[in-house]
Design a protein around this motif. Structure first.
Motif, PDB file in Angstrom:
ATOM      1  N   LEU A   1      -3.682  -6.207  13.633  1.00  0.00           N
ATOM      2  CA  LEU A   1      -3.588  -6.846  12.323  1.00  0.00           C
ATOM      3  C   LEU A   1      -2.571  -6.098  11.493  1.00  0.00           C
ATOM      4  CD1 LEU A   1      -7.401  -7.267  11.538  1.00  0.00           C
ATOM      5  CD2 LEU A   1      -5.837  -9.086  12.223  1.00  0.00           C
ATOM      6  N   LEU A   2      -1.970  -6.785  10.535  1.00  0.00           N
ATOM      7  CA  LEU A   2      -1.085  -6.147   9.568  1.00  0.00           C
ATOM      8  C   LEU A   2      -1.727  -6.232   8.196  1.00  0.00           C
ATOM      9  CD1 LEU A   2       2.541  -7.343  10.483  1.00  0.00           C
ATOM     10  CD2 LEU A   2       1.297  -5.330  11.298  1.00  0.00           C
ATOM     11  N   LEU A   3      -1.892  -5.082   7.567  1.00  0.00           N
ATOM     12  CA  LEU A   3      -2.325  -5.035   6.176  1.00  0.00           C
ATOM     13  C   LEU A   3      -1.082  -5.063   5.291  1.00  0.00           C
ATOM     14  CD1 LEU A   3      -5.122  -2.293   6.167  1.00  0.00           C
ATOM     15  CD2 LEU A   3      -5.417  -4.735   5.782  1.00  0.00           C
ATOM     16  N   VAL A   4      -1.057  -5.965   4.331  1.00  0.00           N
ATOM     17  CA  VAL A   4       0.040  -6.033   3.365  1.00  0.00           C
ATOM     18  C   VAL A   4      -0.469  -5.424   2.061  1.00  0.00           C
ATOM     19  CG1 VAL A   4       1.695  -7.507   2.176  1.00  0.00           C
ATOM     20  CG2 VAL A   4       0.852  -8.151   4.450  1.00  0.00           C
ATOM     21  N   MET A   5       0.234  -4.418   1.576  1.00  0.00           N
ATOM     22  CA  MET A   5      -0.207  -3.671   0.392  1.00  0.00           C
ATOM     23  C   MET A   5       0.983  -3.334  -0.496  1.00  0.00           C
ATOM     24  SD  MET A   5      -2.745  -1.142   2.544  1.00  0.00           S
ATOM     25  CE  MET A   5      -1.565  -1.104   3.894  1.00  0.00           C
ATOM     26  N   PRO A   6       0.722  -2.953  -1.740  1.00  0.00           N
ATOM     27  CA  PRO A   6       1.831  -2.489  -2.589  1.00  0.00           C
ATOM     28  C   PRO A   6       2.490  -1.260  -1.977  1.00  0.00           C
ATOM     29  CG  PRO A   6      -0.147  -2.875  -3.895  1.00  0.00           C
ATOM     30  CD  PRO A   6      -0.559  -2.960  -2.456  1.00  0.00           C
TER      31      PRO A   6
ATOM     32  N   MET B   1       0.832  -1.167   0.000  1.00  0.00           N
ATOM     33  CA  MET B   1       0.000   0.000   0.000  1.00  0.00           C
ATOM     34  C   MET B   1       0.834   1.169   0.000  1.00  0.00           C
ATOM     35  SD  MET B   1      -1.532   1.693   3.195  1.00  0.00           S
ATOM     36  CE  MET B   1      -1.181   3.234   3.378  1.00  0.00           C
ATOM     37  N   ALA B   2       0.875   1.571   0.870  1.00  0.00           N
ATOM     38  CA  ALA B   2       1.053   2.903   1.125  1.00  0.00           C
ATOM     39  C   ALA B   2       2.195   3.059   2.028  1.00  0.00           C
ATOM     40  CB  ALA B   2      -0.146   3.370   1.841  1.00  0.00           C
ATOM     41  N   THR B   3       2.829   4.106   1.762  1.00  0.00           N
ATOM     42  CA  THR B   3       3.862   4.490   2.671  1.00  0.00           C
ATOM     43  C   THR B   3       3.750   5.973   2.871  1.00  0.00           C
ATOM     44  OG1 THR B   3       6.190   4.488   3.074  1.00  0.00           O
ATOM     45  CG2 THR B   3       5.522   4.870   0.872  1.00  0.00           C
ATOM     46  N   GLU B   4       4.565   6.488   3.745  1.00  0.00           N
ATOM     47  CA  GLU B   4       4.541   7.892   3.998  1.00  0.00           C
ATOM     48  C   GLU B   4       5.289   8.688   2.965  1.00  0.00           C
ATOM     49  OE1 GLU B   4       7.764   7.923   7.307  1.00  0.00           O
ATOM     50  OE2 GLU B   4       6.705   6.094   6.995  1.00  0.00           O
ATOM     51  N   ARG B   5       5.318   9.974   3.127  1.00  0.00           N
ATOM     52  CA  ARG B   5       6.145  10.831   2.307  1.00  0.00           C
ATOM     53  C   ARG B   5       7.491  10.949   3.015  1.00  0.00           C
ATOM     54  NH1 ARG B   5       3.466  15.008  -0.968  1.00  0.00           N
ATOM     55  NH2 ARG B   5       1.360  14.297  -1.305  1.00  0.00           N
ATOM     56  N   PRO B   6       8.472  10.145   2.654  1.00  0.00           N
ATOM     57  CA  PRO B   6       9.726  10.129   3.397  1.00  0.00           C
ATOM     58  C   PRO B   6      10.666  11.238   2.945  1.00  0.00           C
ATOM     59  CG  PRO B   6       9.768   8.459   1.730  1.00  0.00           C
ATOM     60  CD  PRO B   6       8.449   9.168   1.600  1.00  0.00           C
ATOM     61  N   ARG B   7      10.179  12.485   2.962  1.00  0.00           N
ATOM     62  CA  ARG B   7      10.983  13.584   2.462  1.00  0.00           C
ATOM     63  C   ARG B   7      12.082  13.946   3.459  1.00  0.00           C
ATOM     64  NH1 ARG B   7       8.670  14.947  -2.314  1.00  0.00           N
ATOM     65  NH2 ARG B   7       6.421  14.911  -2.408  1.00  0.00           N
ATOM     66  N   SER B   8      11.838  13.659   4.715  1.00  0.00           N
ATOM     67  CA  SER B   8      12.813  14.001   5.727  1.00  0.00           C
ATOM     68  C   SER B   8      13.149  12.752   6.527  1.00  0.00           C
ATOM     69  CB  SER B   8      12.245  15.073   6.659  1.00  0.00           C
ATOM     70  OG  SER B   8      13.132  15.363   7.698  1.00  0.00           O
ATOM     71  N   THR B   9      14.413  12.474   6.668  1.00  0.00           N
ATOM     72  CA  THR B   9      14.824  11.295   7.422  1.00  0.00           C
ATOM     73  C   THR B   9      15.843  11.689   8.473  1.00  0.00           C
ATOM     74  OG1 THR B   9      16.519  10.864   5.768  1.00  0.00           O
ATOM     75  CG2 THR B   9      14.430   9.715   5.508  1.00  0.00           C
ATOM     76  N   THR B  10      15.848  10.960   9.534  1.00  0.00           N
ATOM     77  CA  THR B  10      16.800  11.202  10.602  1.00  0.00           C
ATOM     78  C   THR B  10      17.719  10.001  10.722  1.00  0.00           C
ATOM     79  OG1 THR B  10      15.241  12.564  11.829  1.00  0.00           O
ATOM     80  CG2 THR B  10      17.096  11.659  13.055  1.00  0.00           C
ATOM     81  N   PRO B  11      18.999  10.172  10.418  1.00  0.00           N
ATOM     82  CA  PRO B  11      19.922   9.053  10.565  1.00  0.00           C
ATOM     83  C   PRO B  11      20.204   8.785  12.041  1.00  0.00           C
ATOM     84  CG  PRO B  11      21.089  11.019   9.830  1.00  0.00           C
ATOM     85  CD  PRO B  11      19.631  11.368   9.879  1.00  0.00           C
ATOM     86  N   THR B  12      20.363   7.532  12.367  1.00  0.00           N
ATOM     87  CA  THR B  12      20.628   7.200  13.760  1.00  0.00           C
ATOM     88  C   THR B  12      21.280   5.832  13.846  1.00  0.00           C
ATOM     89  OG1 THR B  12      19.628   6.792  15.910  1.00  0.00           O
ATOM     90  CG2 THR B  12      18.296   6.270  14.008  1.00  0.00           C
TER      91      THR B  12
END
Length: 372
Positions: A133-138, A1-12
């Motif tokens: 529950l876990l939904l598995v999506m594209p 499904m769906a993912t977020e808009r990963p425009r900002s990431t924090t390395p750690t």
């Protein structure tokens, strides 16, 4: 499904709280056929500690940062290597989400070309938590990434989201949160070699940039995601009168006077869906990009303060079809210019656009590219 808009990431170097859940369920997910990235292995050691690479060049240095999407994780389906998204759903908090998502993915609805609801591949019951529950999506991308090249590409997007909302409403489903964050695209055509799920401008293996095509070359399909606060009704329930639940777009006029501590603040969610769609077009195209003045009259009606004066989705679809048919090929093939574009880079984009434009005209590629 769906993912977020990963425009900002924090390395750690350390997993943060939401990540530990996925690490703790990594083995069970692998047994179900879904492989997590090395970062989520129980014995993970940061790769930059054991290699000569700088940590910024190591794919396991990044994680999704956008907090409201931390119920998601990416995974690789072991049967075919496909990139998928896993979403945690609490049955007690969102009791209708899984049933609605499965209904919209079921036959014969799944084969309807107007169905623009994210497909559900599988539903997994978490073994150590009866409520989850876990939904598995594209695995999808934000609807505007990569950027639109032509007005015709944007018109194709409008057509699909109008069709998608019309499909939902025709089956008595109110989305109730169809804001810009919950409209995404299937990247299969645009990114034939896939991409890294967090650093989406990179290849899947994190080496070099990910290759992609324009929407005119390889038209994508757009999807509505996230049915957490959606509702499905029976014909005899129409029109519904529901307690107000504010989604990602809190600007709907019917929400402004509501005191959310009171239970008698009610509304029909279907006109609010119309507002959300109109406001998405207003904010992302009319206000932020040049050349979309042709959508202003329809959008103005869709975002009226009085919900009863907004068009139904059938009326909006009819008017949009008339607008689309009135646009010339020249207009449809014109370049989309974002208002924040820097003139220097815009010059080179314009040159590249004209080269593509002439080639598409010579090959008679449709000016409004729709998926097969």
């Amino acid at each position: 499904m769906a993912t977020e808009r990963p425009r900002s990431t924090t390395p750690t170097e350390q997993l943060i709280s939401y990540e530990t859940y996925w690490r703790d369920h990594q083995k069970w997910l692998a047994d179900q056929g879904y492989l997590l990235r090395p970062r989520y292995m129980p014995d993970w050691v940061p790769s930059w500690r054991t290699s000569k690479k700088h940590r910024y060049f190591c794919e396991d240095f990044y994680h999704f940062q956008v907090s409201q999407f931390r119920q998601f994780i990416d995974a690789t389906r072991s049967s075919d290597g496909a990139l998928v998204a896993l979403k945690r759903v609490s049955k007690s908090i969102h009791p209708f989400e899984v049933d609605i998502a499965k209904y919209l993915s079921s036959d014969p609805l799944s084969s309807d070309p107007h169905n623009h609801c994210v497909p559900v591949i599988e539903v997994l019951q978490v073994p150590d938590d009866e409520d989850t529950l876990l939904l598995v999506m594209p695995f999808l991308r934000p609807f505007d990434d990569p950027r639109f090249d032509t007005v015709g590409e944007a018109v194709a997007f409008f057509q699909q989201v109008f069709q998608g909302l019309q499909f939902l409403h025709s089956h008595f489903v109110a989305h109730r949160d169809n804001n810009e964050m919950n409209i995404m695209l299937d990247p299969t055509n645009l990114y034939p070699d896939s991409f890294h799920p967090v650093r989406q401008e990179r290849k899947r293996n994190y080496k070099r940039g990910a290759k992609y095509y324009t929407r005119t070359q390889r038209p994508p399909k757009y999807y509505f995601i996230d049915f957490g606060i959606s509702r499905r009704y029976k014909p005899e329930d129409m029109p519904p009168n529901e307690e107000i639940i504010v989604g990602g777009d809190s600007s709907a006029p019917e929400f402004q006077e509501a005191n959310m501590d009171r239970t008698n603040d009610m509304c029909n969610p279907f006109p609010t869906d119309i507002y959300y769609l109109g406001n998405m077009i207003r904010q992302n195209f009319i206000q932020n990009r040049y050349g979309f003045e042709f959508m202003e009259p329809l959008v103005a009606d869709m975002v009226q303060d009085d919900p009863s004066k907004r068009p139904t989705i059938d009326e909006a679809m009819t008017r949009f079809t008339e607008i689309r048919n009135s646009l010339s090929s020249w207009k449809l093939r014109s370049r989309v210019v974002e208002k924040e574009d820097v003139a220097f880079y815009g010059f080179f984009r314009a040159i590249a656009h004209w080269r593509r434009r002439i080639w598409f005209i010579l090959r008679r590629v449709p000016a409004v590219p729709l998926p097969p």
